[in-house]
Design a protein around this motif. Structure first.
Motif, PDB file in Angstrom:
ATOM      1  N   ASP A  43      41.260  21.267  12.882  1.00 55.09           N
ATOM      2  CA  ASP A  43      40.729  20.026  13.468  1.00 55.09           C
ATOM      3  C   ASP A  43      41.827  19.018  13.814  1.00 55.09           C
ATOM      4  O   ASP A  43      41.685  18.275  14.781  1.00 55.09           O
ATOM      5  CB  ASP A  43      39.609  19.403  12.614  1.00 55.09           C
ATOM      6  CG  ASP A  43      39.977  19.188  11.163  1.00 55.09           C
ATOM      7  OD1 ASP A  43      41.044  19.668  10.722  1.00 55.09           O
ATOM      8  OD2 ASP A  43      39.193  18.531  10.456  1.00 55.09           O
ATOM      9  N   TYR A  44      42.927  19.028  13.082  1.00 54.65           N
ATOM     10  CA  TYR A  44      44.045  18.152  13.485  1.00 54.65           C
ATOM     11  C   TYR A  44      44.624  18.565  14.837  1.00 54.65           C
ATOM     12  O   TYR A  44      45.287  17.783  15.499  1.00 54.65           O
ATOM     13  CB  TYR A  44      45.190  18.221  12.462  1.00 54.65           C
ATOM     14  CG  TYR A  44      45.063  17.280  11.292  1.00 54.65           C
ATOM     15  CD1 TYR A  44      44.674  15.954  11.465  1.00 54.65           C
ATOM     16  CD2 TYR A  44      45.364  17.710  10.002  1.00 54.65           C
ATOM     17  CE1 TYR A  44      44.584  15.094  10.381  1.00 54.65           C
ATOM     18  CE2 TYR A  44      45.285  16.860   8.920  1.00 54.65           C
ATOM     19  CZ  TYR A  44      44.891  15.557   9.111  1.00 54.65           C
ATOM     20  OH  TYR A  44      44.812  14.715   8.047  1.00 54.65           O
ATOM     21  N   HIS A  45      44.403  19.831  15.203  1.00 51.60           N
ATOM     22  CA  HIS A  45      44.883  20.298  16.504  1.00 51.60           C
ATOM     23  C   HIS A  45      43.918  19.928  17.625  1.00 51.60           C
ATOM     24  O   HIS A  45      44.173  20.255  18.785  1.00 51.60           O
ATOM     25  CB  HIS A  45      45.055  21.828  16.494  1.00 51.60           C
ATOM     26  CG  HIS A  45      46.380  22.268  15.957  1.00 51.60           C
ATOM     27  ND1 HIS A  45      46.522  22.969  14.784  1.00 51.60           N
ATOM     28  CD2 HIS A  45      47.618  22.111  16.455  1.00 51.60           C
ATOM     29  CE1 HIS A  45      47.805  23.224  14.586  1.00 51.60           C
ATOM     30  NE2 HIS A  45      48.494  22.716  15.581  1.00 51.60           N
ATOM     31  N   LEU A  47      42.223  16.742  18.101  1.00 54.57           N
ATOM     32  CA  LEU A  47      41.814  15.336  18.147  1.00 54.57           C
ATOM     33  C   LEU A  47      41.706  14.837  19.581  1.00 54.57           C
ATOM     34  O   LEU A  47      42.374  15.331  20.472  1.00 54.57           O
ATOM     35  CB  LEU A  47      42.810  14.470  17.364  1.00 54.57           C
ATOM     36  CG  LEU A  47      42.954  14.837  15.883  1.00 54.57           C
ATOM     37  CD1 LEU A  47      43.958  13.909  15.204  1.00 54.57           C
ATOM     38  CD2 LEU A  47      41.612  14.790  15.164  1.00 54.57           C
ATOM     39  N   THR A  53      34.887  16.816  18.102  1.00 54.11           N
ATOM     40  CA  THR A  53      35.609  17.358  16.946  1.00 54.11           C
ATOM     41  C   THR A  53      34.655  17.573  15.784  1.00 54.11           C
ATOM     42  O   THR A  53      34.655  18.630  15.150  1.00 54.11           O
ATOM     43  CB  THR A  53      36.753  16.404  16.527  1.00 54.11           C
ATOM     44  OG1 THR A  53      37.662  16.293  17.616  1.00 54.11           O
ATOM     45  CG2 THR A  53      37.495  16.919  15.300  1.00 54.11           C
ATOM     46  N   GLN A  79      41.547  22.414   8.024  1.00 56.19           N
ATOM     47  CA  GLN A  79      42.948  21.963   7.995  1.00 56.19           C
ATOM     48  C   GLN A  79      43.086  20.541   7.428  1.00 56.19           C
ATOM     49  O   GLN A  79      43.946  20.270   6.594  1.00 56.19           O
ATOM     50  CB  GLN A  79      43.457  22.007   9.442  1.00 56.19           C
ATOM     51  CG  GLN A  79      44.893  21.671   9.685  1.00 56.19           C
ATOM     52  CD  GLN A  79      45.148  21.629  11.195  1.00 56.19           C
ATOM     53  OE1 GLN A  79      44.294  21.189  11.976  1.00 56.19           O
ATOM     54  NE2 GLN A  79      46.297  22.111  11.621  1.00 56.19           N
ATOM     55  N   SER A  80      42.217  19.644   7.880  1.00 56.39           N
ATOM     56  CA  SER A  80      42.362  18.241   7.465  1.00 56.39           C
ATOM     57  C   SER A  80      41.997  18.010   6.000  1.00 56.39           C
ATOM     58  O   SER A  80      42.207  16.914   5.485  1.00 56.39           O
ATOM     59  CB  SER A  80      41.497  17.345   8.359  1.00 56.39           C
ATOM     60  OG  SER A  80      40.138  17.717   8.228  1.00 56.39           O
ATOM     61  N   PRO A  86      49.868  18.388   6.969  1.00 57.05           N
ATOM     62  CA  PRO A  86      50.601  17.390   7.764  1.00 57.05           C
ATOM     63  C   PRO A  86      51.894  16.912   7.078  1.00 57.05           C
ATOM     64  O   PRO A  86      52.855  16.566   7.762  1.00 57.05           O
ATOM     65  CB  PRO A  86      49.599  16.251   7.947  1.00 57.05           C
ATOM     66  CG  PRO A  86      48.494  16.510   6.984  1.00 57.05           C
ATOM     67  CD  PRO A  86      48.479  17.978   6.703  1.00 57.05           C
ATOM     68  N   ASN A 128      50.922  14.492  20.338  1.00 59.72           N
ATOM     69  CA  ASN A 128      50.193  15.592  19.675  1.00 59.72           C
ATOM     70  C   ASN A 128      50.303  16.888  20.480  1.00 59.72           C
ATOM     71  O   ASN A 128      50.306  17.974  19.908  1.00 59.72           O
ATOM     72  CB  ASN A 128      48.741  15.224  19.339  1.00 59.72           C
ATOM     73  CG  ASN A 128      47.885  14.991  20.567  1.00 59.72           C
ATOM     74  OD1 ASN A 128      48.390  14.668  21.637  1.00 59.72           O
ATOM     75  ND2 ASN A 128      46.588  15.149  20.406  1.00 59.72           N
ATOM     76  N   TYR A 132      52.547  19.895  18.816  1.00 60.63           N
ATOM     77  CA  TYR A 132      51.555  20.919  18.447  1.00 60.63           C
ATOM     78  C   TYR A 132      52.189  22.111  17.727  1.00 60.63           C
ATOM     79  O   TYR A 132      51.713  22.542  16.674  1.00 60.63           O
ATOM     80  CB  TYR A 132      50.832  21.353  19.736  1.00 60.63           C
ATOM     81  CG  TYR A 132      49.630  22.244  19.585  1.00 60.63           C
ATOM     82  CD1 TYR A 132      48.344  21.762  19.783  1.00 60.63           C
ATOM     83  CD2 TYR A 132      49.763  23.595  19.255  1.00 60.63           C
ATOM     84  CE1 TYR A 132      47.237  22.582  19.663  1.00 60.63           C
ATOM     85  CE2 TYR A 132      48.661  24.421  19.127  1.00 60.63           C
ATOM     86  CZ  TYR A 132      47.408  23.907  19.337  1.00 60.63           C
ATOM     87  OH  TYR A 132      46.314  24.728  19.211  1.00 60.63           O
ATOM     88  N   LEU A 135      52.996  21.423  13.948  1.00 58.13           N
ATOM     89  CA  LEU A 135      51.826  21.434  13.066  1.00 58.13           C
ATOM     90  C   LEU A 135      51.357  22.873  12.841  1.00 58.13           C
ATOM     91  O   LEU A 135      51.014  23.267  11.719  1.00 58.13           O
ATOM     92  CB  LEU A 135      50.698  20.586  13.692  1.00 58.13           C
ATOM     93  CG  LEU A 135      49.396  20.501  12.907  1.00 58.13           C
ATOM     94  CD1 LEU A 135      49.627  19.949  11.494  1.00 58.13           C
ATOM     95  CD2 LEU A 135      48.378  19.617  13.653  1.00 58.13           C
TER      96      LEU A 135
END
Ligand code: TRP
Length: 331
Positions: A43-45, A47, A53, A79-80, A86, A128, A132, A135
């Motif tokens: 999910d961080y990928h 945003l 999301t 992931q988050s 992170p 981001n 990418y 991350l």
């Protein structure tokens, strides 16, 4: 023993092309003995659009569970929920050359598009996108993955993770395991309604868990040619055949091949295709709908998955911090 890890960006509703190309083979691989498997929602990928999301996080989690992913047998997390990821991504910046990221395909494509339009090369490109690959390297290196099953378009990212890991190991001492991309060569690329590759960006997909009624409607829309019933038809030039083959056992495919030679009517072929897909998906669809209606249950499974994953990421990030010199001043 291999550690197999893969992530899915939470950016869209899964379609039947994702199912035959990625979900089904991955679920099957996850129950084979001899490997540890990690599956996560990236999910961080993803945003940018908050509603998308959050909704697709639920949809994708429910999809994988409904398709048989067993959270007792594999690591299944979001992931988050793993703050060590992170954190590691930031630390990895120290061994990531800017020139390496300049060469990333996705970033380069955005730059090329800007240049083609006469804009500043970095016009509207956000960090981001640029970061990418870092991350993603953190996702992979955090759990010492040896094998990373991905589509062709992601191969470069796995190679970058390897590069970053190597550079880190060289500078700070052996820390990370070097991962390898596994590209499923025989993975079917499914054709979509219009005969082009099934892809969200072409708007030609069949959503994996469309209702039975919508599934039928969509199958009836698949493009054919104007050959009449009784005229022999060429399976190698038929989207219906392509999709049928992706869901059928080899004997079923062979039988359909003969029906094509004998001039099967497109209407009958469509009906057979609908029945084949529906038979495979009906039970899973019911389970999917049950899960979508119980977000608290899905949330609980993801939290439990995160607890298991953090039992690994917490001690490892402590070790990594030590290595880079983030240490208590006195013990
Ligand atoms: N970038 C991958 C994709 O777009 C998703 C992803 C994020 C991933 N982190 C990962 C895949 C780590 C494998 C391993 O499909």
């Amino acid at each position: 023993m291999d550690t197999v890890l893969t992530g899915v960006k939470t950016t869209g509703t899964p379609h039947i092309g994702n199912y035959v190309g990625a979900i089904k083979p991955a679920v099957e691989a996850s129950v084979r003995p001899g490997a540890r498997s990690y599956f996560f929602l990236a999910d961080y990928h993803a945003l940018g659009d908050p509603e998308l999301t959050s909704r697709t996080t639920l949809e994708i989690a429910a999809t994988w569970l409904a398709c048989g992913l067993d959270p007792d047998k594999v690591m299944f997390y979001r992931q988050s929920d793993i703050p060590e990821i992170p954190e590691l991504a930031w630390i990895l910046n120290v061994s990531t050359a800017k020139g390496l990221l300049n060469r990333a395909h996705a970033y380069k494509a955005a730059v090329d598009a800007n240049v083609a339009e006469g804009n500043d090369p970095d016009h509207a490109i956000m960090m981001n996108l640029y970061n990418y690959p870092v991350l993603m390297a953190a996702d992979i290196l955090m759990f010492k993955a040896t094998k990373v099953p991905v589509g062709k378009d992601q191969k470069q990212h796995v190679e970058m993770a390897r590069d970053v890991a190597q550079r880190f190991n060289h500078h700070f001492g052996e820390t990370f395991v070097l991962p390898e991309a596994v590209i499923g060569e025989d993975v079917a690329t499914l054709s979509g309604l219009d005969g082009r590759k099934m892809s969200k960006s072409y708007g030609n997909t069949i959503p994996l868990f469309a209702s039975e009624k919508d599934l039928r409607k969509l199958v009836m829309k698949i493009k054919t040619n104007s050959l009449e019933p009784g005229q022999p038809k060429d399976p190698s030039d038929s989207t219906l055949f392509d999709v049928y083959k992706a869901f059928a056992a080899p004997e079923q495919t062979a039988a359909i091949r003969e029906r094509y030679a004998a001039g099967i009517a497109w209407g009958e072929m469509k009906q057979m295709l609908f029945e084949l897909i529906n038979a495979e998906l009906a039970e899973k669809r019911a389970e999917y709908e049950r899960l979508i209606a119980s977000p608290a249950h899905v949330e609980k499974l993801l939290r439990e998955g995160a607890d298991k994953a953090r039992a690994i990421s917490r001690p490892f990030i402590a070790e990594i911090r030590e290595r880079v010199g983030i240490r208590p001043l006195a013990r």
